[in-house]
Design a protein around this motif. Structure first.
Motif, PDB file in Angstrom:
ATOM      1  N   UNK A 230       0.850  -1.186   0.000  1.00 50.15           N
ATOM      2  CA  UNK A 230       0.000   0.000   0.000  1.00 50.15           C
ATOM      3  C   UNK A 230       0.888   1.239   0.000  1.00 50.15           C
ATOM      4  N   UNK A 231       0.273   2.432  -0.130  1.00 49.46           N
ATOM      5  CA  UNK A 231       1.041   3.673  -0.123  1.00 49.46           C
ATOM      6  C   UNK A 231       0.222   4.772   0.531  1.00 49.46           C
ATOM      7  N   UNK A 232       0.914   5.859   0.902  1.00 49.70           N
ATOM      8  CA  UNK A 232       0.255   7.035   1.459  1.00 49.70           C
ATOM      9  C   UNK A 232       0.765   8.254   0.720  1.00 49.70           C
ATOM     10  N   UNK A 233       0.009   9.355   0.807  1.00 47.63           N
ATOM     11  CA  UNK A 233       0.451  10.617   0.229  1.00 47.63           C
ATOM     12  C   UNK A 233       0.819  11.577   1.339  1.00 47.63           C
ATOM     13  N   UNK A 234       1.919  12.325   1.088  1.00 48.26           N
ATOM     14  CA  UNK A 234       2.406  13.301   2.052  1.00 48.26           C
ATOM     15  C   UNK A 234       2.507  14.632   1.312  1.00 48.26           C
ATOM     16  N   UNK A 235       1.894  15.702   1.844  1.00 47.78           N
ATOM     17  CA  UNK A 235       1.816  16.984   1.146  1.00 47.78           C
ATOM     18  C   UNK A 235       2.355  18.091   2.027  1.00 47.78           C
ATOM     19  N   UNK A 236       3.217  18.971   1.429  1.00 42.13           N
ATOM     20  CA  UNK A 236       3.653  20.206   2.066  1.00 42.13           C
ATOM     21  C   UNK A 236       2.779  21.334   1.521  1.00 42.13           C
ATOM     22  N   UNK A 237       2.211  22.135   2.443  1.00 47.32           N
ATOM     23  CA  UNK A 237       1.276  23.189   2.050  1.00 47.32           C
ATOM     24  C   UNK A 237       1.838  24.522   2.499  1.00 47.32           C
ATOM     25  N   UNK A 238       1.944  25.504   1.517  1.00 42.54           N
ATOM     26  CA  UNK A 238       2.369  26.858   1.842  1.00 42.54           C
ATOM     27  C   UNK A 238       1.140  27.740   2.007  1.00 42.54           C
ATOM     28  N   UNK A 261      18.546  11.657  14.764  1.00 45.18           N
ATOM     29  CA  UNK A 261      17.942  10.919  13.663  1.00 45.18           C
ATOM     30  C   UNK A 261      19.013  10.544  12.661  1.00 45.18           C
ATOM     31  N   UNK A 262      18.699   9.511  11.880  1.00 48.38           N
ATOM     32  CA  UNK A 262      19.567   9.072  10.803  1.00 48.38           C
ATOM     33  C   UNK A 262      18.690   8.727   9.618  1.00 48.38           C
ATOM     34  N   UNK A 263      19.191   9.016   8.409  1.00 50.53           N
ATOM     35  CA  UNK A 263      18.392   8.778   7.207  1.00 50.53           C
ATOM     36  C   UNK A 263      18.143   7.284   7.025  1.00 50.53           C
ATOM     37  N   UNK A 264      16.922   6.946   6.597  1.00 48.22           N
ATOM     38  CA  UNK A 264      16.569   5.561   6.316  1.00 48.22           C
ATOM     39  C   UNK A 264      17.146   5.187   4.947  1.00 48.22           C
ATOM     40  N   UNK A 265      17.644   3.971   4.843  1.00 45.14           N
ATOM     41  CA  UNK A 265      18.181   3.476   3.576  1.00 45.14           C
ATOM     42  C   UNK A 265      17.112   3.613   2.482  1.00 45.14           C
ATOM     43  N   UNK A 266      17.403   4.334   1.378  1.00 44.90           N
ATOM     44  CA  UNK A 266      16.390   4.546   0.328  1.00 44.90           C
ATOM     45  C   UNK A 266      15.881   3.260  -0.306  1.00 44.90           C
ATOM     46  N   UNK A 267      16.610   2.143  -0.127  1.00 46.19           N
ATOM     47  CA  UNK A 267      16.128   0.893  -0.706  1.00 46.19           C
ATOM     48  C   UNK A 267      14.968   0.304   0.074  1.00 46.19           C
ATOM     49  N   UNK A 268      14.647   0.899   1.226  1.00 47.82           N
ATOM     50  CA  UNK A 268      13.571   0.365   2.060  1.00 47.82           C
ATOM     51  C   UNK A 268      12.230   1.017   1.759  1.00 47.82           C
ATOM     52  N   UNK A 269      12.192   2.001   0.858  1.00 48.90           N
ATOM     53  CA  UNK A 269      10.931   2.656   0.518  1.00 48.90           C
ATOM     54  C   UNK A 269      11.029   3.211  -0.894  1.00 48.90           C
ATOM     55  N   UNK A 270       9.891   3.672  -1.374  1.00 50.58           N
ATOM     56  CA  UNK A 270       9.813   4.221  -2.730  1.00 50.58           C
ATOM     57  C   UNK A 270       9.005   5.497  -2.689  1.00 50.58           C
ATOM     58  N   UNK A 271       9.530   6.591  -3.339  1.00 52.51           N
ATOM     59  CA  UNK A 271       8.841   7.883  -3.351  1.00 52.51           C
ATOM     60  C   UNK A 271       8.546   8.253  -4.813  1.00 52.51           C
ATOM     61  N   UNK A 272       7.320   8.651  -5.052  1.00 50.38           N
ATOM     62  CA  UNK A 272       6.880   9.083  -6.387  1.00 50.38           C
ATOM     63  C   UNK A 272       6.364  10.518  -6.300  1.00 50.38           C
ATOM     64  N   UNK A 273       6.735  11.419  -7.253  1.00 57.09           N
ATOM     65  CA  UNK A 273       7.560  11.218  -8.464  1.00 57.09           C
ATOM     66  C   UNK A 273       9.049  11.263  -8.186  1.00 57.09           C
ATOM     67  N   UNK A 274       9.469  11.439  -7.003  1.00 57.74           N
ATOM     68  CA  UNK A 274      10.874  11.545  -6.612  1.00 57.74           C
ATOM     69  C   UNK A 274      10.936  12.251  -5.281  1.00 57.74           C
ATOM     70  N   UNK A 275      12.116  12.244  -4.659  1.00 53.46           N
ATOM     71  CA  UNK A 275      12.210  12.840  -3.331  1.00 53.46           C
ATOM     72  C   UNK A 275      12.303  14.358  -3.378  1.00 53.46           C
ATOM     73  N   UNK A 276      12.489  14.987  -4.588  1.00 53.96           N
ATOM     74  CA  UNK A 276      12.614  16.439  -4.685  1.00 53.96           C
ATOM     75  C   UNK A 276      11.600  16.978  -5.702  1.00 53.96           C
ATOM     76  N   UNK A 289       4.180  10.594  -2.961  1.00 52.08           N
ATOM     77  CA  UNK A 289       3.583   9.294  -2.663  1.00 52.08           C
ATOM     78  C   UNK A 289       4.666   8.390  -2.089  1.00 52.08           C
ATOM     79  N   UNK A 290       4.411   7.844  -0.874  1.00 55.83           N
ATOM     80  CA  UNK A 290       5.391   7.037  -0.161  1.00 55.83           C
ATOM     81  C   UNK A 290       4.872   5.614  -0.038  1.00 55.83           C
ATOM     82  N   UNK A 291       5.709   4.654  -0.445  1.00 58.22           N
ATOM     83  CA  UNK A 291       5.326   3.238  -0.411  1.00 58.22           C
ATOM     84  C   UNK A 291       6.427   2.448   0.289  1.00 58.22           C
ATOM     85  N   UNK A 292       6.123   1.691   1.371  1.00 56.23           N
ATOM     86  CA  UNK A 292       7.154   0.901   2.051  1.00 56.23           C
ATOM     87  C   UNK A 292       7.520  -0.337   1.239  1.00 56.23           C
TER      88      UNK A 292
END
Length: 888
Positions: A230-238, A261-276, A289-292
């Motif tokens: 499954x996946x969730x959506x995360x939104x930044x709102x100005x 804190x320490x960054x999580x290994x990017x191979x453990x999740x997937x971000x769409x359309x990209x992290x930036x 969109x974040x998918x574990x």
């Protein structure tokens, strides 16, 4: 390379305010050598004549290899008071002059100039503005001071600007303004103080400024739990569109320590359309969109922003969310692998959480008609508990299989189907719950508490069995504990009764496995136990409260019944005085094989004592009522018997002897000679009827030495010390015999102490006289004196008085020396009895270390130790009484 804009040249040393006739020089620097020739020129809208530029164009190319060049501006007139200034780049698309835009203000040389001012400022250090307060020439006739009053809405790096007419200060100041709180009507009033008001005639107008608050970020997340697949959506709102594009990066982190804190290994999740992503100046949101790709894992999902417009927003309001990467939730079954015929068993079905929408249906299919499952179906939904139960009842023994669901579940977050898909159970007979070897009777009180153990078979994994002990006589009993969980403690109850009572016990139980039933005994009569009264003990002490030393006294102990098998009752005596004064018999005991219920303990005294306690101790068997028994007893010294008997007697002559006892007694004393038939005793047994003295006579018929011993009888025989045997010699009538208390004479040196000897003859001389003189033969010389020094027997003396006494006095201490009696007279010979004499000083009574002073009060009492010297033989024949006297 910026994807949207070219590389930005940098400008340094540029002043946006200058005066007429002034010149400024600034530097333009490229970030790298251009690939193709580049020209940079200034663009001043309007007339260029008041401003002179040198050079007018800067040339950069690969051949020259220059990264930095300078340009100068000269103001030739104050006609142009302010204009915009922009450097243009031409000839290369690599570079962009957007970062070189500025303003230029030309002021008259007698004006106070403020340049670089902005009318809008955001709160915060990163949004601070720098402005310049300057004059073109120094004041004449005094100093110039400019002051800006403070405000709660802003903070200045300095509030006072001083210009002097000498060269001690610069002609300009650069100050920084930082917004502190929002304000729409802020202004800076420049207060000018001049020593010569004519030097500067232009007073600056108030500087208007609006301080804008930092905007807060907002954000949303569609769910704080995201399951695999499954996946969730995360939104930044100005809250508003940024002034310039803003770069947004999605961050996924986890705890390294409690506060880092320490960054999580990017191979453990997937971000769409990209992290930036980039939020343009016409947009207000960025959605990811974040998918574990693994689980379980708890992460912190947040944002990181960059770009010039970020200063408009409060960075601490960047949202972050704690999101759990959750595995697909299993549907679990919990129940025993063993079922018991006729007993109800519960099979639990659990989910970690109930679905928020939809429902999950679960069915168990029995593999035999001998197993009944209720209900047919259970269903999990948002309104149910996360654990639901089936009940199973088996009616036939054997092995059976229960089929579990194999149909995929359609509810998000749950496994597609359960595993395993079947469950094998064994149906067997239930175990009867009962007591282990309970007794038919027990004795009362806590020391005889009864341990009732429970037989419950063997517990299965995770089985819980709680057993409670009940009775029909709770007012008479103590039961601990009242209930036991045999899965965590031993199945034993401790029970005792306060008084005799018949009790019926029973058990109740709660079993998670439902594998036990009540035994036939517990279903009918229960367990009946008779709690009996304690066994009794009777003790009899010896009569009276005293006995002479050596006399054996008895204590009789009788028990009401024998000890139980495996138990022993022990008894002994203890003495309250010194152990050296008494003989105690060993301890005695009773056990289950005992044939007699009465035991005897004995004791006897070794030396005289006053009253001391003697205690009877019984122990080791709690089934008896143990009495506290003691009595006071004392030991008396043996009465002393003194035998006054001659050491030597004449043959065929009667001599007397006397027996004296230190107290009136009922006693018989028999004289036993050895050998026999030498002496005739009249009487041979002397009886005393509460008397102290009796006499008898001796008649010798043979010339032999005889040893006489004594046998005591009648009531008080045990109270009297038997005297030592006496040796008696027999002399002819022509011999002079001498008798004394003992052949070894000891004389203590004191004028009033003497030892008396008796010189005897069988008959007086026919004519003339007989002289007997005692003589001491001793290396120490004359150690004694004799009174009289000699004796005479004359033919004219009274024939009835055939003896003379000579007393011996000690003169000085000496070991034993020989004592002779010299005989001078016709027809007489010396006594055959030999004597020795030892002289001794009197024994010392010693007071050890007497104190020379004593402090007042009973708390300061001191001990006076009195002792006899070591030569004294104990026990004493007679007592010594010591009395203290004081002259105060």
């Amino acid at each position: 390379i910026n994807a949207e804009y070219g590389l930005l040249p940098a400008i340094t040393g540029y002043l946006n305010s200058m005066y007429v006739s002034a010149t400024q020089t600034f530097t333009i620097t490229l970030p790298r050598i251009p690939a193709s020739p580049l020209e940079i020129r200034a663009d001043l809208p309007g007339s260029l004549y008041p401003i002179g530029m040198t050079p007018t164009v800067l040339y950069f190319n690969a051949t020259a290899g220059l990264l930095s060049q300078t340009m100068s501006l000269t103001a030739t007139s104050d006609v142009l008071s302010q204009t915009s200034f922009k450097l243009l780049t031409t000839g290369s698309s690599e570079f962009d002059a957007i970062g070189l835009t500025s303003t230029l203000q030309v002021n008259p040389d007698n004006e106070i100039a403020v340049s670089g001012w902005r009318s809008q400022v955001y709160v915060g250090s990163t949004n601070a503005i720098s402005f310049t307060v300057a004059i073109a020439k120094r004041p004449v006739g005094g100093n110039l001071t400019i002051t800006i009053p403070p405000s709660e809405h802003f903070e200045l790096s300095q509030y006072t600007f001083l210009f002097t007419e000498d060269n001690t200060t610069d002609l300009y100041y650069v100050a920084t303004l930082r917004g502190m709180s929002a304000s729409t009507s802020g202004e800076l009033n420049l207060v000018v103080e001049m020593d010569d008001p004519t030097s500067f005639y232009i007073t600056p107008l108030p500087l208007k400024v609006t301080i804008l608050p930092l905007e807060s970020y907002g954000g949303t997340v569609s769910s704080l739990i995201v399951f695999e697949r499954s996946s969730i959506t995360v939104t930044l709102i100005l809250p508003k569109m940024p002034n310039s594009p803003m770069n947004v990066e999605l961050t996924v982190e986890k705890n390294r320590t409690s506060n880092s804190l320490i960054a999580v290994d990017p191979s453990l999740y997937e971000v769409t359309p990209g992290t930036q992503q980039s939020i343009s100046s016409t947009a207000t949101t960025a959605t990811f969109t974040l998918k574990p790709l693994t689980s379980p894992l708890t992460v912190r999902v947040g944002f990181r922003t960059s770009g010039s417009s970020t200063s408009e927003f409060f960075i601490l309001t960047l949202p972050a969310f704690i999101v759990r990467f959750a595995p697909l939730s299993p549907i679990t079954f919990k129940g025993p692998s063993n079922l018991y015929r006729g007993l109800t068993t519960v099979i639990g079905v659990s989910v970690p959480f109930v679905p928020t929408s939809g429902a999950i249906s679960v069915v168990i299919t029995p593999g035999s008609s001998g197993i009944v499952v209720t209900p047919d179906t259970i269903q999990f939904s948002s309104t149910t508990s996360s654990t639901l139960n089936f009940t199973v009842v088996a009616t036939v023994n054997g092995f059976f299989t229960l089929a579990l669901p194999t149909t995929p579940f359609s509810v998000t977050g749950f496994n597609e189907y359960t595993t395993p898909t079947s469950w094998t159970v064994q149906v067997q007979e239930p175990y009867p719950l009962d007591f282990i070897d309970p007794p038919l009777f027990n004795y009362i009180l806590e020391q005889n508490k009864l341990s009732l153990a429970i037989d419950y078979g063997t517990l299965g994994p995770d089985e819980v069995l709680t057993v409670t002990l009940t009775s029909n006589a709770s007012d008479y009993l103590s039961i601990f504990p009242s209930s036991v969980d045999v899965s965590t403690s031993s199945g034993i109850f401790q029970v005792y009764a306060y008084e005799p009572v018949w009790v019926m016990f029973n058990l109740t139980f709660i079993s998670s496995a439902r594998r036990v039933v009540m035994s036939p005994r517990l279903r009918t009569t229960g367990l009946i136990v008779n709690f009996r009264a304690l066994k009794t003990i009777t003790i009899t002490k010896p009569p009276g409260d005293s006995a002479t030393i050596g006399l054996v006294s008895t204590v009789s102990i009788t028990i009401s019944e024998k000890p139980s098998p495996g138990s022993k009752l022990l008894a002994d005596l203890t003495y309250g005085g010194s152990p050296s004064n008494i003989n105690l018999s060993p301890s005695t005991q009773w056990d289950s094989t005992t044939t007699t219920l009465t035991r005897i303990l004995t004791f006897s005294g070794r030396s005289p004592t006053n009253l001391q306690s003697i205690s009877v101790n019984l122990y080791n068997d709690p089934q008896y009522t143990i009495p506290t028994f003691s009595f006071n007893f004392r030991f008396e010294a043996l009465l002393q018997m003194t035998v006054e008997m001659p050491l030597i007697v004449f043959i065929n002559t009667t001599s007397t002897y006397q027996i004296t006892v230190s107290s009136a007694v009922s006693l018989s004393t028999t004289l036993v000679p050895s050998p026999l038939n030498v002496f005739t005793f009249t009487p041979d047994t002397i009886g005393m009827a509460l008397e102290t003295t009796k006499s008898g006579s001796i008649y010798a018929t043979q010339m032999r030495d005889v040893t006489i011993s004594f046998t005591l009888g009648l009531d008080d025989a045990a109270k009297v010390a038997v005297p030592a045997p006496r040796s008696v010699m027999v002399a002819t009538k022509s011999q002079v015999i001498v008798n004394a208390p003992s052949p070894t004479i000891v004389v203590y040196i004191k004028s009033t102490i003497y030892v008396r000897t008796r010189v005897s003859v069988a008959q007086l001389p026919a004519t003339g006289s007989l002289k007997v003189t005692p003589q001491i033969i001793c290396p120490a010389g004359q150690i004694v004196s004799f009174v009289p020094p000699f004796v005479f027997f004359n033919s004219t003396n009274d024939p009835s008085v055939l003896y003379r006494n000579i007393d011996i006095y000690g003169l000085k201490p000496s070991p034993a020396c020989s004592l002779l009696y010299a005989v001078q007279g016709t027809g007489y010979t010396s006594s055959p009895q030999a004597f020795t004499v030892e002289t001794r000083n009197l024994h010392q009574i010693q007071l050890s270390s007497p104190p020379t002073r004593v402090f007042l009060g009973s708390a300061n009492r001191v001990m006076l130790n009195i002792s006899l010297d070591p030569l004294v033989k104990m026990p004493l024949a007679d007592s010594i009484s010591i009395t203290f006297a004081s002259d105060s």
